[in-house]
Write a protein that holds these residues in place. Structure first.
Motif, PDB file in Angstrom:
ATOM      1  N   LYS A   1      -4.709   7.465   7.254  1.00  0.00           N
ATOM      2  CA  LYS A   1      -6.000   8.069   7.104  1.00  0.00           C
ATOM      3  C   LYS A   1      -6.051   9.402   6.528  1.00  0.00           C
ATOM      4  O   LYS A   1      -5.141  10.185   7.005  1.00  0.00           O
TER       5      LYS A   1
ATOM      6  N   GLU B   1      -5.099  15.742   7.708  1.00  0.00           N
ATOM      7  CA  GLU B   1      -6.516  16.375   7.225  1.00  0.00           C
ATOM      8  C   GLU B   1      -6.083  17.397   5.805  1.00  0.00           C
ATOM      9  O   GLU B   1      -5.153  17.874   5.699  1.00  0.00           O
TER      10      GLU B   1
ATOM     11  N   THR C   1      -2.618   9.922  10.557  1.00  0.00           N
ATOM     12  CA  THR C   1      -3.835  10.719  10.099  1.00  0.00           C
ATOM     13  C   THR C   1      -3.419  12.067   9.886  1.00  0.00           C
ATOM     14  O   THR C   1      -2.744  12.690  10.436  1.00  0.00           O
TER      15      THR C   1
ATOM     16  N   THR D   1     -15.667  12.848   5.217  1.00  0.00           N
ATOM     17  CA  THR D   1     -15.101  11.661   4.752  1.00  0.00           C
ATOM     18  C   THR D   1     -13.721  11.324   5.464  1.00  0.00           C
ATOM     19  O   THR D   1     -12.990  12.076   5.398  1.00  0.00           O
ATOM     20  N   THR D   2     -13.508   9.931   5.315  1.00  0.00           N
ATOM     21  CA  THR D   2     -12.300   9.252   5.681  1.00  0.00           C
ATOM     22  C   THR D   2     -11.869   8.415   4.814  1.00  0.00           C
ATOM     23  O   THR D   2     -12.549   7.393   4.575  1.00  0.00           O
TER      24      THR D   2
ATOM     25  N   GLN E   1      -8.559  12.685   6.553  1.00  0.00           N
ATOM     26  CA  GLN E   1      -9.902  13.291   6.980  1.00  0.00           C
ATOM     27  C   GLN E   1     -10.245  14.454   6.043  1.00  0.00           C
ATOM     28  O   GLN E   1      -9.283  15.563   6.023  1.00  0.00           O
TER      29      GLN E   1
ATOM     30  N   SER F   1     -18.016   7.275   5.420  1.00  0.00           N
ATOM     31  CA  SER F   1     -18.915   8.541   6.396  1.00  0.00           C
ATOM     32  C   SER F   1     -19.695   8.256   7.326  1.00  0.00           C
ATOM     33  O   SER F   1     -19.634   6.914   7.851  1.00  0.00           O
TER      34      SER F   1
END
Length: 395
Positions: A247, A229, A227, A253-254, A249, A286
């Protein structure tokens, strides 16, 4: 006639001094391929052929003026590149005929004037490879000043600057095993206005950051999930690992992926988050909805609505920034100037009497800002005044 893609390749070769005489001839001939993008000509605008001829005449006159600035003797490659950049900024701009008109009258607008500058204004160069790396312990590394080679080795993770504009994370101990501490050791890379950078994460995922962007990520990913950001804009080429989904972020929204290529535009001063898929598949989620994208599709969501809109887009246009170009496709001047502001690190102000206009065209991101503005001025519907690092947009 050459295609847009062929032109972009040849122009980049010319900037690097690698074009053959035949290829230079192709670049010169491209100026004859200007088009008026309106599908149906409005009779009230005037005679189509006369308008087309006037536009072409202005472009040819501008190119001749640029060439007259070059000394008769053979110039250096650098000098030739600057002159050709100026010409190219004009050659590839596709002008919407409606912008040449005053209302819907057949008279052409006045000739565009030279960009107004105050005497103290210096040329404003384009952005480049600039970024700051913030380590988990709070230490900040100016990547512009850092030499090539190891930046740090922390708990079995090597951070290395490969060359200007690229850093890479690599596991060097414990056969790639990630400790809980490393998974929580978040780093971030920040590009200022006028900056861009590439980071290769510990799993091999490649990320290109546009100007005024921030990517936050662990020094090494845990086994079951990866993950990061994002704020701003970035292009991702995600390393495939079916056992560890990737993922992103971003502003509520992802973006869920396994291994794919996609672009995310999520600046804080923009109303929408735009995720564009080039290869593979991604799922956007979302709080209220989710959608699966196919290659060539863009998912759009705003802060005021958690529902996604999906539309087909021109992929070349979306990732043009990564390839060194501005591409405007019927884009309003406010949006264009936001992009110019971020890349050239300038402030933008609009005159009180300015009425919004839309533009289309392609211009190199590696021109002096005045050449980009001059290309827009050739439409006759917008003019610019420069005061230091401030650009004033005028009718």
């Amino acid at each position: 006639m050459i295609t847009k893609e062929e032109y972009l390749i040849l122009f980049r070769k010319y900037q690097q001094g690698e074009c053959t005489p035949e290829e230079i001839g192709l670049l010169e001939s491209f100026k004859d391929d200007i088009t008026l993008p309106d599908a149906e000509w409005e009779r009230s605008l005037g005679n189509e052929q006369e308008i087309y001829g006037s536009i072409k005449q202005r472009l040819d006159a501008h190119i001749r003026a640029e060439r007259q600035e070059v000394a008769v003797k053979r110039s250096s490659i650098i000098r030739r590149s600057v002159i050709w950049s100026a010409a190219a900024a004009v050659i590839v701009v596709t002008v919407s005929a409606a912008l040449w008109m005053k209302g819907k009258q057949p008279e052409l607008r006045r000739q565009p004037v030279a960009i107004n500058r105050t005497d103290s204004v210096q040329p404003i160069a384009p952005g480049g490879d600039k970024a700051y790396l913030t380590m988990a312990n709070g230490a900040i590394v100016d990547l512009n000043d850092a030499g090539n080679g190891d930046i740090t080795v922390l708990n079995g993770v090597q951070v290395r600057k490969l060359k200007d504009g690229v850093i890479v994370y690599r596991m060097v101990d414990d056969a790639g095993k990630t400790t809980a501490a490393l998974a929580q050791a978040y780093n971030s890379i920040t590009t200022p206005r006028g900056g861009q950078y590439q980071v290769i994460l510990s799993d091999g995922t490649k990320v290109w950051l546009n100007a005024a962007s921030v990517l936050k990520y662990p020094a090494a990913f845990p086994a079951k999930e990866r993950t990061v950001e994002l704020s701003g804009e970035a292009y991702f080429e995600v390393a495939r690992n079916s056992k560890s989904p990737f993922k992103v972020q971003v502003k509520g929204t992802t973006v869920h992926v396994l291994g794919t290529h996609f672009n995310i535009n999520a600046y804080n001063d923009e109303k929408h988050v735009k995720t564009t898929l080039l290869e593979g598949s991604v799922k956007l989620t979302s709080k209220k909805s989710e959608v699966l994208l196919k290659p060539g599709e863009q998912g759009i969501v705003s802060a005021s609505s958690a529902d996604f809109d999906v539309e087909r887009v021109d992929l070349d246009e979306v990732v043009a920034w990564k390839n060194g170009f501005f591409v405007f496709n019927n884009e309003d001047i406010h949006s264009i100037m936001k992009r110019i502001s971020r890349w050239y690190d300038v402030d933008v102000e609009f005159a009180d009497d300015f009425r919004n206009k839309n533009f289309g065209g392609t211009v190199s991101r590696f021109n002096d800002v005045s050449l980009v503005l001059r290309a827009l001025e050739l439409t006759g519907s917008v003019h610019f005044k420069m005061e230091g690092r401030k650009i004033i947009v005028m009718p």
